[in-house]
Design an enzyme around this catalytic site. Structure first.
Site, PDB file in Angstrom:
ATOM      1  N   LYS A  14       0.833  -1.210   0.000  1.00 36.30           N
ATOM      2  CA  LYS A  14       0.000   0.000   0.000  1.00 36.30           C
ATOM      3  C   LYS A  14       0.871   1.265   0.000  1.00 36.30           C
ATOM      4  O   LYS A  14       0.662   2.171  -0.801  1.00 36.30           O
ATOM      5  CB  LYS A  14      -0.930   0.017   1.235  1.00 36.30           C
ATOM      6  CG  LYS A  14      -1.878  -1.176   1.315  1.00 36.30           C
ATOM      7  CD  LYS A  14      -2.828  -1.083   2.501  1.00 36.30           C
ATOM      8  CE  LYS A  14      -2.195  -1.187   3.870  1.00 36.30           C
ATOM      9  NZ  LYS A  14      -1.589  -2.501   4.177  1.00 36.30           N
ATOM     10  N   ARG A  89     -10.296   0.416   7.808  1.00 36.84           N
ATOM     11  CA  ARG A  89      -9.879  -0.929   8.191  1.00 36.84           C
ATOM     12  C   ARG A  89     -11.019  -1.719   8.812  1.00 36.84           C
ATOM     13  O   ARG A  89     -10.829  -2.883   9.181  1.00 36.84           O
ATOM     14  CB  ARG A  89      -8.778  -0.823   9.238  1.00 36.84           C
ATOM     15  CG  ARG A  89      -7.394  -1.027   8.687  1.00 36.84           C
ATOM     16  CD  ARG A  89      -6.421  -0.796   9.832  1.00 36.84           C
ATOM     17  NE  ARG A  89      -5.237  -1.566   9.669  1.00 36.84           N
ATOM     18  CZ  ARG A  89      -4.149  -1.116   9.039  1.00 36.84           C
ATOM     19  NH1 ARG A  89      -4.110   0.077   8.527  1.00 36.84           N
ATOM     20  NH2 ARG A  89      -3.099  -1.898   8.951  1.00 36.84           N
ATOM     21  N   ARG A 128      11.712  -6.285   5.909  1.00 37.26           N
ATOM     22  CA  ARG A 128      11.683  -4.872   6.292  1.00 37.26           C
ATOM     23  C   ARG A 128      12.008  -4.708   7.778  1.00 37.26           C
ATOM     24  O   ARG A 128      12.686  -3.761   8.171  1.00 37.26           O
ATOM     25  CB  ARG A 128      10.309  -4.251   5.998  1.00 37.26           C
ATOM     26  CG  ARG A 128      10.325  -2.743   6.208  1.00 37.26           C
ATOM     27  CD  ARG A 128       9.010  -2.078   5.918  1.00 37.26           C
ATOM     28  NE  ARG A 128       7.951  -2.632   6.761  1.00 37.26           N
ATOM     29  CZ  ARG A 128       6.663  -2.396   6.585  1.00 37.26           C
ATOM     30  NH1 ARG A 128       6.274  -1.623   5.588  1.00 37.26           N
ATOM     31  NH2 ARG A 128       5.775  -2.922   7.380  1.00 37.26           N
ATOM     32  N   ARG A 134      11.204  -1.550  12.016  1.00 35.92           N
ATOM     33  CA  ARG A 134       9.826  -1.194  12.410  1.00 35.92           C
ATOM     34  C   ARG A 134       9.342  -2.193  13.468  1.00 35.92           C
ATOM     35  O   ARG A 134       9.401  -3.410  13.265  1.00 35.92           O
ATOM     36  CB  ARG A 134       8.916  -1.183  11.169  1.00 35.92           C
ATOM     37  CG  ARG A 134       7.611  -0.458  11.443  1.00 35.92           C
ATOM     38  CD  ARG A 134       6.821  -0.255  10.183  1.00 35.92           C
ATOM     39  NE  ARG A 134       5.479  -0.804  10.353  1.00 35.92           N
ATOM     40  CZ  ARG A 134       4.510  -0.695   9.467  1.00 35.92           C
ATOM     41  NH1 ARG A 134       4.721  -0.072   8.334  1.00 35.92           N
ATOM     42  NH2 ARG A 134       3.330  -1.224   9.702  1.00 35.92           N
ATOM     43  N   ARG A 145      -1.286  -9.333  13.208  1.00 32.02           N
ATOM     44  CA  ARG A 145      -1.794  -8.343  12.234  1.00 32.02           C
ATOM     45  C   ARG A 145      -2.586  -9.047  11.131  1.00 32.02           C
ATOM     46  O   ARG A 145      -3.604  -8.538  10.654  1.00 32.02           O
ATOM     47  CB  ARG A 145      -0.632  -7.545  11.627  1.00 32.02           C
ATOM     48  CG  ARG A 145      -0.022  -6.555  12.612  1.00 32.02           C
ATOM     49  CD  ARG A 145       1.394  -6.162  12.234  1.00 32.02           C
ATOM     50  NE  ARG A 145       1.508  -5.389  11.013  1.00 32.02           N
ATOM     51  CZ  ARG A 145       2.659  -5.175  10.364  1.00 32.02           C
ATOM     52  NH1 ARG A 145       3.794  -5.699  10.833  1.00 32.02           N
ATOM     53  NH2 ARG A 145       2.678  -4.455   9.280  1.00 32.02           N
TER      54      ARG A 145
HETATM   55  P1  AP5 Z   1       4.644  -1.606   1.994  1.00 28.51           P
HETATM   56  O1  AP5 Z   1       4.467  -0.797   0.769  1.00 28.51           O
HETATM   57  O2  AP5 Z   1       5.195  -0.943   3.198  1.00 28.51           O
HETATM   58  O3  AP5 Z   1       3.292  -2.353   2.368  1.00 28.51           O
HETATM   59  P2  AP5 Z   1       2.053  -1.860   3.213  1.00 28.51           P
HETATM   60  O4  AP5 Z   1       0.861  -2.523   2.633  1.00 28.51           O
HETATM   61  O5  AP5 Z   1       2.065  -0.367   3.310  1.00 28.51           O
HETATM   62  O6  AP5 Z   1       2.428  -2.561   4.597  1.00 28.51           O
HETATM   63  P3  AP5 Z   1       2.320  -2.021   6.083  1.00 28.51           P
HETATM   64  O7  AP5 Z   1       3.140  -2.912   6.899  1.00 28.51           O
HETATM   65  O8  AP5 Z   1       2.558  -0.555   6.147  1.00 28.51           O
HETATM   66  O9  AP5 Z   1       0.785  -2.317   6.320  1.00 28.51           O
HETATM   67  P4  AP5 Z   1      -0.018  -2.347   7.610  1.00 28.51           P
HETATM   68  O10 AP5 Z   1      -1.388  -2.211   7.091  1.00 28.51           O
HETATM   69  O11 AP5 Z   1       0.259  -3.502   8.467  1.00 28.51           O
HETATM   70  O12 AP5 Z   1       0.551  -1.098   8.440  1.00 28.51           O
HETATM   71  P5  AP5 Z   1       0.017   0.364   8.751  1.00 28.51           P
HETATM   72  O13 AP5 Z   1       1.194   1.221   8.883  1.00 28.51           O
HETATM   73  O14 AP5 Z   1      -1.069   0.751   7.841  1.00 28.51           O
HETATM   74  O15 AP5 Z   1       5.540  -2.867   1.593  1.00 28.51           O
HETATM   75  C1  AP5 Z   1       5.997  -3.766   2.587  1.00 28.51           C
HETATM   76  C2  AP5 Z   1       7.428  -4.199   2.233  1.00 28.51           C
HETATM   77  O16 AP5 Z   1       7.399  -4.947   1.035  1.00 28.51           O
HETATM   78  C3  AP5 Z   1       8.384  -3.022   1.997  1.00 28.51           C
HETATM   79  O17 AP5 Z   1       9.644  -3.350   2.499  1.00 28.51           O
HETATM   80  C4  AP5 Z   1       8.413  -2.886   0.464  1.00 28.51           C
HETATM   81  O18 AP5 Z   1       9.617  -2.380  -0.005  1.00 28.51           O
HETATM   82  C5  AP5 Z   1       8.203  -4.333   0.020  1.00 28.51           C
HETATM   83  N1  AP5 Z   1       7.452  -4.444  -1.254  1.00 28.51           N
HETATM   84  C6  AP5 Z   1       6.403  -3.688  -1.665  1.00 28.51           C
HETATM   85  N2  AP5 Z   1       5.951  -4.095  -2.864  1.00 28.51           N
HETATM   86  C7  AP5 Z   1       6.718  -5.162  -3.213  1.00 28.51           C
HETATM   87  C8  AP5 Z   1       6.741  -6.026  -4.362  1.00 28.51           C
HETATM   88  N3  AP5 Z   1       5.881  -5.881  -5.374  1.00 28.51           N
HETATM   89  N4  AP5 Z   1       7.664  -7.020  -4.382  1.00 28.51           N
HETATM   90  C9  AP5 Z   1       8.551  -7.191  -3.353  1.00 28.51           C
HETATM   91  N5  AP5 Z   1       8.586  -6.389  -2.245  1.00 28.51           N
HETATM   92  C10 AP5 Z   1       7.678  -5.389  -2.189  1.00 28.51           C
HETATM   93  O19 AP5 Z   1      -0.635   0.156  10.184  1.00 28.51           O
HETATM   94  C11 AP5 Z   1       0.161  -0.212  11.306  1.00 28.51           C
HETATM   95  C12 AP5 Z   1      -0.709  -0.347  12.529  1.00 28.51           C
HETATM   96  O20 AP5 Z   1      -1.310   0.927  12.842  1.00 28.51           O
HETATM   97  C13 AP5 Z   1      -1.889  -1.310  12.440  1.00 28.51           C
HETATM   98  O21 AP5 Z   1      -1.501  -2.631  12.724  1.00 28.51           O
HETATM   99  C14 AP5 Z   1      -2.832  -0.727  13.486  1.00 28.51           C
HETATM  100  O22 AP5 Z   1      -2.417  -1.095  14.785  1.00 28.51           O
HETATM  101  C15 AP5 Z   1      -2.629   0.763  13.336  1.00 28.51           C
HETATM  102  N6  AP5 Z   1      -3.563   1.376  12.388  1.00 28.51           N
HETATM  103  C16 AP5 Z   1      -3.230   1.976  11.196  1.00 28.51           C
HETATM  104  N7  AP5 Z   1      -4.329   2.405  10.565  1.00 28.51           N
HETATM  105  C17 AP5 Z   1      -5.377   2.071  11.353  1.00 28.51           C
HETATM  106  C18 AP5 Z   1      -6.784   2.225  11.219  1.00 28.51           C
HETATM  107  N8  AP5 Z   1      -7.333   2.800  10.131  1.00 28.51           N
HETATM  108  N9  AP5 Z   1      -7.571   1.754  12.214  1.00 28.51           N
HETATM  109  C19 AP5 Z   1      -7.053   1.164  13.303  1.00 28.51           C
HETATM  110  N10 AP5 Z   1      -5.722   0.979  13.491  1.00 28.51           N
HETATM  111  C20 AP5 Z   1      -4.891   1.430  12.518  1.00 28.51           C
HETATM  112 MG    MG Z   2       2.192   1.006   4.925  1.00 31.94          MG
END
Ligand code: AP5
Ligand code: MG
Length: 190
Positions: A14, A89, A128, A134, A145
């Site tokens: 994402k 979410r 990562r 992280r 998660r």
């Molecule tokens: P990346 O692009 O970072 O993926 P992502 O989908 O953004 O993954 P996140 O870990 O950020 O998602 P998440 O939903 O768990 O975390 P968030 O921060 O939203 O890619 C991941 C890795 O893969 C990178 O190293 C990248 O380089 C690599 N990659 C990408 N594309 C690739 C490809 N095609 N091939 C190979 N490698 C690739 O949320 C974190 C926490 O915050 C949640 O758990 C929750 O506790 C809280 N939170 C956030 N939003 C909310 C909400 N709306 N409501 C409640 N709690 C929330």
């Molecule tokens: Mg992200």
């Protein structure tokens, strides 16, 4: 106004694809995970609430998350649109987003689902975790998660299908191919 929801499991790409979308379409990016991590880094009260939940792979309560998002939307001036990354979410968050946008005379243009096999998600996030440190990128928290994603977040696919906004993208493979599929999906809706 171009309002895009980018959707998918932890590690589905994402954040990575959002950067490219921002560059091509000139819209703003709201990543709720990034907002929460900034609060943690700043040592705010919200940050300390969020840290316990994030480290445990749990979601921040809907009401709190919706008020954070609404405040964030109010800071955008002269925006051409927003990419929502990590929000909504839950169904309650999706309903709130719809209401918040409707109140502003807008709507979600498209919801992009990035689909990636679970094994690949684990590989990406562990990598990562080693590279960036992280805090929630460790095996135990990643598993939690993923459970939360399946139980609370994945029902949104059906919700957005009913809204006529859902668009499926194979998120496994080359970054450029994934981005060109996303751009084609966006272009077909504008
Ligand atoms: P990346 O692009 O970072 O993926 P992502 O989908 O953004 O993954 P996140 O870990 O950020 O998602 P998440 O939903 O768990 O975390 P968030 O921060 O939203 O890619 C991941 C890795 O893969 C990178 O190293 C990248 O380089 C690599 N990659 C990408 N594309 C690739 C490809 N095609 N091939 C190979 N490698 C690739 O949320 C974190 C926490 O915050 C949640 O758990 C929750 O506790 C809280 N939170 C956030 N939003 C909310 C909400 N709306 N409501 C409640 N709690 C929330
Ligand atoms: Mg992200």
């Amino acid at each position: 106004m171009l309002n895009i929801v980018i959707f998918g499991a932890p590690g589905s790409g994402k954040g990575t694809q959002s950067e490219r979308i921002v560059e091509k379409y000139g819209i703003d990016h709201i990543s709720t995970g990034d907002v929460l991590r900034a609060e943690i880094a700043a040592g705010s009260e919200l940050g300390s609430t969020a840290k316990n939940l994030i480290d445990n792979g749990q979601l921040i309560p809907d009401e709190l998350m919706v008020s954070i998002l609404s405040a964030k939307l109010d800071t955008l001036v002269g925006s051409k649109g927003v990419i929502f990354d990590g929000f909504p979410r839950t169904i309650a968050q999706a309903e709130s987003l719809k209401r918040m946008l409707n109140e502003r005379g807008q709507d979600v243009t498209v919801m992009i689902e990035l689909d990636v096999p679970e094994e690949e998600l684990m590989t990406r996030l562990l990598k990562r975790g080693q590279e960036s440190g992280r805090a929630d990128d460790n095996e135990e928290t990643i598993k939690k998660r993923l459970v939360v994603y399946h139980e609370q977040t994945s029902p949104l696919k059906e919700w957005y299908k009913k809204e006529g906004k859902h668009c499926y993208i194979n998120g496994f493979g080359e970054l450029d191919r994934i981005f060109s599929d996303i751009a084609a999906a966006i272009d077909s809706r504008i």
